[in-house]
Design a protein around this motif. Sequence first.
Motif, short mmCIF file in Angstrom:
data_model
loop_
_atom_site.label_atom_id
_atom_site.label_comp_id
_atom_site.label_asym_id
_atom_site.label_seq_id
_atom_site.Cartn_x
_atom_site.Cartn_y
_atom_site.Cartn_z
N ALA A 22 16.10 -12.03 4.70
CA ALA A 22 14.77 -12.61 4.49
C ALA A 22 13.92 -11.69 3.63
O ALA A 22 14.14 -10.47 3.59
CB ALA A 22 14.09 -12.82 5.84
N PRO A 23 12.92 -12.24 2.92
CA PRO A 23 12.01 -11.37 2.18
C PRO A 23 11.40 -10.33 3.13
O PRO A 23 11.07 -10.65 4.27
CB PRO A 23 10.94 -12.33 1.67
N ALA A 24 11.30 -9.10 2.66
CA ALA A 24 10.84 -8.02 3.54
C ALA A 24 9.79 -7.15 2.88
O ALA A 24 9.91 -6.80 1.71
CB ALA A 24 12.03 -7.16 3.95
N LEU A 25 8.78 -6.82 3.65
CA LEU A 25 7.74 -5.89 3.23
C LEU A 25 7.91 -4.63 4.05
O LEU A 25 7.75 -4.64 5.27
CB LEU A 25 6.35 -6.47 3.44
N PHE A 26 8.27 -3.54 3.40
CA PHE A 26 8.40 -2.25 4.06
C PHE A 26 7.15 -1.45 3.76
O PHE A 26 6.60 -1.51 2.66
CB PHE A 26 9.62 -1.48 3.53
N THR A 31 3.08 10.80 6.27
CA THR A 31 2.79 11.80 7.29
C THR A 31 3.07 11.26 8.69
O THR A 31 2.53 11.76 9.67
CB THR A 31 1.33 12.29 7.19
N ALA A 32 3.93 10.25 8.79
CA ALA A 32 4.23 9.61 10.08
C ALA A 32 5.02 10.54 10.99
O ALA A 32 6.10 10.99 10.63
CB ALA A 32 5.01 8.32 9.86
N PRO A 33 4.50 10.81 12.19
CA PRO A 33 5.23 11.65 13.14
C PRO A 33 6.25 10.85 13.95
O PRO A 33 7.16 11.42 14.53
CB PRO A 33 4.14 12.19 14.05
N PRO A 36 9.92 9.09 10.63
CA PRO A 36 9.87 9.88 9.40
C PRO A 36 10.17 9.01 8.18
O PRO A 36 10.94 8.04 8.28
CB PRO A 36 10.97 10.92 9.61
N PRO A 37 9.57 9.31 7.04
CA PRO A 37 9.80 8.52 5.83
C PRO A 37 11.27 8.34 5.49
O PRO A 37 11.67 7.31 4.95
CB PRO A 37 9.07 9.31 4.75
N VAL A 54 8.24 -2.22 -1.06
CA VAL A 54 7.84 -1.08 -0.25
C VAL A 54 6.48 -0.59 -0.72
O VAL A 54 6.21 -0.50 -1.91
CB VAL A 54 8.88 0.07 -0.28
N THR A 55 5.61 -0.35 0.24
CA THR A 55 4.31 0.23 -0.03
C THR A 55 4.30 1.63 0.57
O THR A 55 4.58 1.80 1.75
CB THR A 55 3.18 -0.61 0.59
N VAL A 56 4.01 2.62 -0.25
CA VAL A 56 3.98 4.01 0.21
C VAL A 56 2.54 4.44 0.39
O VAL A 56 1.72 4.29 -0.52
CB VAL A 56 4.70 4.93 -0.80
N TRP A 57 2.24 4.97 1.57
CA TRP A 57 0.90 5.47 1.88
C TRP A 57 0.99 6.99 2.02
O TRP A 57 1.43 7.51 3.05
CB TRP A 57 0.40 4.84 3.19
N PRO A 58 0.62 7.74 0.97
CA PRO A 58 0.82 9.19 0.97
C PRO A 58 0.11 9.94 2.09
O PRO A 58 0.63 10.94 2.57
CB PRO A 58 0.26 9.63 -0.39
N PHE A 59 -1.04 9.47 2.52
CA PHE A 59 -1.81 10.22 3.52
C PHE A 59 -1.94 9.48 4.84
O PHE A 59 -2.80 9.80 5.65
CB PHE A 59 -3.19 10.56 2.96
N ALA A 60 -1.09 8.48 5.07
CA ALA A 60 -1.17 7.70 6.30
C ALA A 60 -0.07 8.14 7.27
O ALA A 60 0.94 8.70 6.88
CB ALA A 60 -1.02 6.22 5.99
N ASP A 61 -0.31 7.82 8.55
CA ASP A 61 0.72 8.16 9.53
C ASP A 61 1.48 6.91 9.95
O ASP A 61 1.85 6.10 9.11
CB ASP A 61 0.13 8.94 10.70
N HIS A 62 1.70 6.69 11.23
CA HIS A 62 2.61 5.66 11.70
C HIS A 62 2.21 4.23 11.30
O HIS A 62 3.07 3.39 11.09
CB HIS A 62 2.79 5.74 13.21
N ASP A 63 0.93 3.94 11.19
CA ASP A 63 0.55 2.57 10.81
C ASP A 63 0.76 2.32 9.33
O ASP A 63 0.62 1.21 8.84
CB ASP A 63 -0.88 2.24 11.22
N GLY A 64 1.13 3.34 8.57
CA GLY A 64 1.43 3.17 7.16
C GLY A 64 0.25 2.75 6.31
O GLY A 64 0.42 2.29 5.20
#
Length: 86
Positions: A22-26, A31-33, A36-37, A54-64
């Motif tokens: 299925a189409p997927a949004l990652f 900084t997710a504890p 890990p990325p 895929v969306t990368v959040w450089p300064f975000a933690d677990h909620d991305g």
Amino acid sequence: MEATFATLDCLDGVHFAQRATAPALFSVGLTAPVCPPSTVDAAINHYAGQDRTVTVWPFADHDGGCGSNPPTRLAWPHRRGLAPEL
């Protein structure tokens, strides 16, 4: 209930990725504890579906970063006709 959650602790999404189409949004917070990325990267690399983002959040933690940014999270399914306009 306890046995269920103990079992879920042993599951990793990468093991199911090769069967998903299925189409997927990652989304990954660098900084997710909790996840890990590298684990998100493994799931993306093994994902069988062709429509993946895929969306990368450089300064975000677990909620991305998506927890605080619903328009970003909801725009992806809308563009695919899977959700109403925001």
